[in-house]
Enzyme design. Structure first.
Site, PDB file in Angstrom:
ATOM      1  N   CYS A  14       0.959  -0.950   0.045  1.00 40.31           N
ATOM      2  CA  CYS A  14      -0.373   0.092   0.170  1.00 40.31           C
ATOM      3  C   CYS A  14       0.944   1.105  -0.137  1.00 40.31           C
ATOM      4  CB  CYS A  14      -1.065  -0.080   1.375  1.00 40.31           C
ATOM      5  SG  CYS A  14      -2.157   1.709   0.733  1.00 40.31           S
ATOM      6  N   PRO A  15       0.862   2.027  -0.892  1.00 39.16           N
ATOM      7  CA  PRO A  15      -0.680   2.319  -1.988  1.00 39.16           C
ATOM      8  C   PRO A  15      -0.291   1.753  -3.381  1.00 39.16           C
ATOM      9  CG  PRO A  15       0.724   4.762  -1.720  1.00 39.16           C
ATOM     10  CD  PRO A  15       1.196   3.045  -0.787  1.00 39.16           C
TER      11      PRO A  15
END
Length: 75
Positions: A13-14
């Site tokens: 993430c992200p």
């Protein structure tokens, strides 16, 4: 079968979400994108993004430590 596939396996993430957005921006309305990710945050982030976008979630599934999404590009 999707028009394009994005393999975001191994990305944290992200990055899976960012790469999904970039891929969708390069597509035309009506095309479908299959996204495969291993980051558990994708199970939350990608559907949340789709809810706020012009795109639609065709399907999503989880299995074997992978999250799969099929997204229809909106117009």
């Amino acid at each position: 079968m999707a028009d394009r596939t994005l393999d975001a396996s191994g990305l944290q993430c992200p990055m899976p979400l960012l790469k999904t957005k970039l891929e969708l921006n390069a597509m035309v309305a009506g095309e479908e994108l299959e996204v495969v990710a291993t980051d558990s945050g994708s199970a939350r982030d990608i559907p949340a993004f789709i809810e706020l976008s012009r795109h639609s979630l065709v399907s999503s599934s989880e299995g074997g430590g992978k999250y799969r999404f099929v997204i229809k590009c909106g117009g």
